[in-house]
Design an enzyme around this catalytic site. Structure first.
Site, PDB file in Angstrom:
ATOM      1  N   LYS A 193       0.831  -1.206   0.000  1.00  0.00           N
ATOM      2  CA  LYS A 193       0.000   0.000   0.000  1.00  0.00           C
ATOM      3  C   LYS A 193       0.864   1.254   0.000  1.00  0.00           C
ATOM      4  O   LYS A 193       0.467   2.275  -0.553  1.00  0.00           O
ATOM      5  CB  LYS A 193      -0.908   0.023   1.228  1.00  0.00           C
ATOM      6  CG  LYS A 193      -2.049  -0.977   1.179  1.00  0.00           C
ATOM      7  CD  LYS A 193      -2.968  -0.782   2.381  1.00  0.00           C
ATOM      8  CE  LYS A 193      -3.646  -2.048   2.815  1.00  0.00           C
ATOM      9  NZ  LYS A 193      -4.956  -2.292   2.264  1.00  0.00           N
TER      10      LYS A 193
ATOM     11  N   GLU B 204      -2.442   6.994   8.253  1.00  0.00           N
ATOM     12  CA  GLU B 204      -3.279   7.858   7.427  1.00  0.00           C
ATOM     13  C   GLU B 204      -4.190   8.681   8.304  1.00  0.00           C
ATOM     14  O   GLU B 204      -4.585   8.248   9.383  1.00  0.00           O
ATOM     15  CB  GLU B 204      -4.185   6.997   6.532  1.00  0.00           C
ATOM     16  CG  GLU B 204      -3.593   6.682   5.208  1.00  0.00           C
ATOM     17  CD  GLU B 204      -4.500   5.761   4.395  1.00  0.00           C
ATOM     18  OE1 GLU B 204      -5.695   5.619   4.708  1.00  0.00           O
ATOM     19  OE2 GLU B 204      -3.962   5.181   3.435  1.00  0.00           O
TER      20      GLU B 204
ATOM     21  N   HIS C 283     -13.992  -2.840   9.003  1.00  0.00           N
ATOM     22  CA  HIS C 283     -13.387  -2.466   7.728  1.00  0.00           C
ATOM     23  C   HIS C 283     -13.533  -3.531   6.660  1.00  0.00           C
ATOM     24  O   HIS C 283     -12.774  -3.579   5.707  1.00  0.00           O
ATOM     25  CB  HIS C 283     -11.910  -2.112   7.890  1.00  0.00           C
ATOM     26  CG  HIS C 283     -11.689  -1.024   8.894  1.00  0.00           C
ATOM     27  ND1 HIS C 283     -12.292   0.195   8.797  1.00  0.00           N
ATOM     28  CD2 HIS C 283     -10.959  -0.992  10.024  1.00  0.00           C
ATOM     29  CE1 HIS C 283     -11.940   0.938   9.820  1.00  0.00           C
ATOM     30  NE2 HIS C 283     -11.134   0.244  10.599  1.00  0.00           N
TER      31      HIS C 283
ATOM     32  N   ARG D 198      -7.006  -7.892  -9.060  1.00  0.00           N
ATOM     33  CA  ARG D 198      -7.681  -9.187  -9.232  1.00  0.00           C
ATOM     34  C   ARG D 198      -9.172  -8.940  -9.374  1.00  0.00           C
ATOM     35  O   ARG D 198      -9.625  -7.806  -9.284  1.00  0.00           O
ATOM     36  CB  ARG D 198      -7.446 -10.043  -7.989  1.00  0.00           C
ATOM     37  CG  ARG D 198      -7.879  -9.281  -6.746  1.00  0.00           C
ATOM     38  CD  ARG D 198      -7.965 -10.121  -5.513  1.00  0.00           C
ATOM     39  NE  ARG D 198      -7.921  -9.315  -4.311  1.00  0.00           N
ATOM     40  CZ  ARG D 198      -8.933  -8.643  -3.785  1.00  0.00           C
ATOM     41  NH1 ARG D 198     -10.099  -8.646  -4.374  1.00  0.00           N
ATOM     42  NH2 ARG D 198      -8.801  -7.939  -2.676  1.00  0.00           N
TER      43      ARG D 198
HETATM   44  P1  ADP Z   1      -7.919  -3.686   3.178  1.00  0.00           P
HETATM   45  O1  ADP Z   1      -6.949  -3.846   2.054  1.00  0.00           O
HETATM   46  O2  ADP Z   1      -7.469  -4.343   4.433  1.00  0.00           O
HETATM   47  O3  ADP Z   1      -9.318  -4.024   2.798  1.00  0.00           O
HETATM   48  P2  ADP Z   1      -8.322  -0.855   2.706  1.00  0.00           P
HETATM   49  O4  ADP Z   1      -7.182   0.062   2.601  1.00  0.00           O
HETATM   50  O5  ADP Z   1      -8.991  -1.280   1.449  1.00  0.00           O
HETATM   51  O6  ADP Z   1      -7.889  -2.138   3.536  1.00  0.00           O
HETATM   52  O7  ADP Z   1      -9.414  -0.213   3.663  1.00  0.00           O
HETATM   53  C1  ADP Z   1     -10.542  -0.943   4.092  1.00  0.00           C
HETATM   54  C2  ADP Z   1     -11.587  -0.013   4.680  1.00  0.00           C
HETATM   55  O8  ADP Z   1     -11.069   0.713   5.783  1.00  0.00           O
HETATM   56  C3  ADP Z   1     -12.097   1.056   3.750  1.00  0.00           C
HETATM   57  O9  ADP Z   1     -13.116   0.590   2.927  1.00  0.00           O
HETATM   58  C4  ADP Z   1     -12.576   2.132   4.705  1.00  0.00           C
HETATM   59  O10 ADP Z   1     -13.835   1.822   5.217  1.00  0.00           O
HETATM   60  C5  ADP Z   1     -11.609   2.032   5.822  1.00  0.00           C
HETATM   61  N1  ADP Z   1     -10.529   3.023   5.654  1.00  0.00           N
HETATM   62  C6  ADP Z   1      -9.338   2.834   5.052  1.00  0.00           C
HETATM   63  N2  ADP Z   1      -8.582   3.958   5.095  1.00  0.00           N
HETATM   64  C7  ADP Z   1      -9.312   4.871   5.756  1.00  0.00           C
HETATM   65  C8  ADP Z   1      -9.086   6.221   6.166  1.00  0.00           C
HETATM   66  N3  ADP Z   1      -7.949   6.847   5.912  1.00  0.00           N
HETATM   67  N4  ADP Z   1     -10.067   6.865   6.833  1.00  0.00           N
HETATM   68  C9  ADP Z   1     -11.223   6.237   7.119  1.00  0.00           C
HETATM   69  N5  ADP Z   1     -11.490   4.967   6.788  1.00  0.00           N
HETATM   70  C10 ADP Z   1     -10.560   4.283   6.115  1.00  0.00           C
END
Ligand code: ADP
Length: 676
Positions: free
Chosen positions: A116, A200, A235, A292
């Site tokens: 990431k 973040e 999440h 994917r």
């Molecule tokens: P993963 O790869 O583990 O699924 P992601 O980066 O796709 O993780 O994030 C999953 C979820 O976490 C997002 O859909 C969102 O709901 C929440 N999320 C991620 N980053 C943030 C952020 N900076 N602020 C608020 N929510 C976040």
């Protein structure tokens, strides 16, 4: 086109890929682990090969072994599905080195998006908007904390190698930072073998909106619009939909083009998803790109009328994209609900066991069920506890939502705790109907979603009592039928079963530990049992009801004081389940125990919720702890679960130490509550 495709996956996605391959005339090869010897994906494939033990790292993650199978069977392409090896650059490389097409993006693109933090650097250079944060290489806790402090809380810690919401922690204030970092790193290390973290800014009410992109080897790219995946727990996505409610044409175009920019920046080929956080003011930020097919791809298929697996195979074979951007359009609205064996009332803890009864809603052009399990299958501890994906479509959101709640009310599962009632409640809230979506939806509407069900139970007692009696009679009759060939069988004395049913009897019904007493009288013993139904007078509390009822297959037809209704009935060793249009009731006949000493008090609640590992003891033995304080942390299914103190008191003994494997149900520690 390819002649033979190996699917390096299991469960619903393996079945999904096999379905399209068959339609395209491609032969299919499944691979399977010990636990999956009789799985649906094995049955559906033309050929299937056993590749090892039940744990994923002994089977579905063995790239070399899978390549060996592919070579020995003359396979010319491998579809990795999602999870497992799907985003593993080494595996994609291995395919290439063996002249087998990996149905996915080029190795370089997987590598670029695999971390990431690295992905963010690339996107920054390509001018794709990012969530503010730190994604650098200096991983000293003090550095990470400094960035968090500077940014201001809340912040979100994320594992650079993460996925599935694992290795992620919200931090609301500076003094929580260190313990949150520790926990997130531990989860990341266990889950991905890599604890590199990024920090973040935590957006408090964003929506998760992602764009489906597709690129071919000729350098063309299109976006197949967006999916809104804001409804999440821990999440992780729970219900997804397409298109995103309230999306304007302009924003859709902006996000679609930003997603294509992201894909082009890494010379992407194949199906990919660019995930964004969308803020209430319409600004959107790149989160990550998944290289994917996504779990939720069906909602895009439903609104575009395209088969994305077929697109994947065609593009992987070198064909240009089947359609240009102008040829793509949105038709209607689709939802997907993820049906899981998990307990929403217990922090969504995954459940394992046998699906003793499984009746999905009937599929048609509005309702689609993507699954990899059948009634009688086990949901095991080894894999994701997903039972199915329920997908619905209709011409607009309102109609599609009605389809969703109806299909959920028709979904019947027994044997395992599952999230159907939770999904139903969630989809029925007015906030969801009004599309008031953001990633905090479930917390915000907690009370409406987690409604207490048992309040109405008394109303259903007469129905339950009759169901119990008819079920017993049916079982007795089955026994008789089975012994009919044996003239000396005591079951031949069937009269005895009938004679004593005509008097009044008292039944005790156990509903989640609550005992209810009902008295019931069967009015007469009708000779033509199966046609006329049986008649009862049932007294529950103050109320007396006249009921006639019969069971046919798994349907219980009732007439209660003139109100005719049909409910589904299922039974197993544990008890009976009734599925009405409003709710599901699980109950059993209560048999008072015969003085067996079952002293569960005191230690109740300190059993391992499932197979797992002890990762940390949080307190010293005999130290006084406060109610709610974490005592021990267990890891199961790559997630950490904390056991907390039920009251002020002390742990007198830990029965397991850090690193020990424990079986679900094992007693973990002894706790002594302080006398008041
Ligand atoms: P993963 O790869 O583990 O699924 P992601 O980066 O796709 O993780 O994030 C999953 C979820 O976490 C997002 O859909 C969102 O709901 C929440 N999320 C991620 N980053 C943030 C952020 N900076 N602020 C608020 N929510 C976040």
């Amino acid at each position: 086109m390819f002649k033979k495709l190996l699917i390096a996956n299991r469960g619903e996605i393996a079945c999904r890929v096999i379905r399209t391959a068959k339609q395209m005339g491609i032969a299919t090869v499944a691979v399977y682990s010990d636990a999956d010897a009789h799985a649906l994906h094995v049955q559906h494939a033309d050929e299937a090969v056993h590749i090892g033990g039940s744990a994923a790292k002994e089977s579905y993650l063995l790239g070399n072994k899978i390549i060996e199978v592919a070579k020995s069977l003359g396979v010319d392409a491998i579809h990795p599905g999602y999870g497992f090896l799907s985003e593993n650059a080494d595996f994609a490389n291995l395919c290439q080195a063996n002249n087998i097409t990996f149905v996915g993006p080029p190795v370089g693109a997987i590598e670029a998006m695999g971390s990431k933090s690295a992905a963010k650097k690339i996107m920054q250079e390509a001018n794709v908007p990012l969530v503010p944060g730190y994604h650098g290489d200096d991983q000293a806790p003090a550095t990470l904390k400094k960035h968090a402090d500077d940014m201001g809380y809340p912040v979100l810690l994320k594992a650079a190698a993460g996925g599935g919401g694992k290795g992620m922690r919200q931090v609301w204030s500076a003094n929580e930072f260190e313990s949150a970092l520790e926990a997130a790193k531990r989860e990341a290390m266990n889950g991905f073998g890599d604890d590199h973290m990024l920090v973040e800014k935590y957006l408090t009410q964003p929506r998760h909106v992602e764009i489906q992109v597709f690129c071919d080897q000729q350098g063309n790219g299109v976006y197949l619009f967006e999916r809104d995946c804001s409804v999440q727990r821990r999440h992780q996505k729970v219900i997804e939909e397409a298109p995103a409610p309230g999306m304007t044409e302009e924003l859709r175009k902006q996000m679609g083009e930003a997603a294509l920019l992201a894909a082009k920046a890494i010379n992407y080929v194949g199906a990919g998803t660019v995930e964004f956080l969308l803020d209430s003011d319409g600004s959107f930020y790149f989160m990550e790109m998944n290289t994917r097919l996504q779990v939720e791809h069906p909602v895009t298929e439903m609104i575009t009328g395209q088969d994305l697996v077929s697109w994947q195979l065609r593009v992987a074979h070198g064909e240009p994209l089947p359609l240009q951007q102008e040829e793509l359009s949105i038709n209607g609205h689709a939802f997907e609900a993820r049906v899981y064996a998990e307990d929403p009332n217990n922090e969504f803890l995954p459940a394992t066991g046998k699906l003793t009864y499984l009746q999905p809603p009937v599929e048609n052009r509005h309702v689609r069920v993507d699954t990899g399990v059948l009634q009688g299958d086990e949901v095991s501890v080894y894999y994701d506890p997903m039972i199915a994906k329920l997908i619905v479509w209709d011409e607009n959101r309102d109609k599609a939502l009605t389809r969703l709640t109806k299909a959920l009310s028709e979904y019947r599962i027994k044997g395992l705790v599952n999230n159907i009632p939770f999904l139903y409640n969630l989809a029925s809230t007015s906030a969801f109907r009004n599309a008031e979506l953001d990633t905090g939806f479930i917390d915000k509407h907690h009370d409406a979603i987690f409604v207490e069900q048992s309040k109405d139970i008394e109303k259903y007692l007469p129905m339950m009592a009759v169901a119990l009696i008819l079920d017993k009679q049916k079982q007795a009759e089955n026994l008789i039928a089975n012994h009919n060939n044996d003239p000396f069988s005591p079951w031949q004395l069937s009269n005895a079963w009938r004679a004593n049913e005509t008097h009044e009897q008292t039944l005790s019904l156990d509903v989640s530990g609550e005992i209810y007493t009902v008295s019931l009288m069967q009015l007469e013993d009708n000779a033509s049992r199966n046609t006329a139904g049986r008649r009862f007078v049932v007294k529950a509390g103050e109320k007396t009801s006249q009921i006639s009822a019969q069971i046919e297959n798994d349907l219980l037809q009732l007439n209660i004081d003139g109100h005719r209704q049909t409910v589904t009935i299922a039974n197993d060793d544990i008890g009976i389940s009734l599925y009405t249009n409003e709710l599901v009731i699980h109950f059993a006949e209560h048999k008072p125990d015969l003085g067996l000493d079952e002293d569960n008090e005191g230690n109740a609640g300190f059993t391992a919720p499932m197979n797992g590992t002890v990762v940390k003891l949080m307190v010293e033995t005999n130290a006084i702890v406060e109610k709610g304080q974490p005592l021990m942390i267990m890891e199961a299914m790559k997630m950490e679960h904390a056991l907390t103190a039920p009251a002020t008191g002390k742990v007198t003994e830990f029965f397991y130490q850090v690193g020990d494997l424990v079986d679900g149900g094992a007693e973990l520690l002894a706790f002594e509550a302080e006398e008041e």
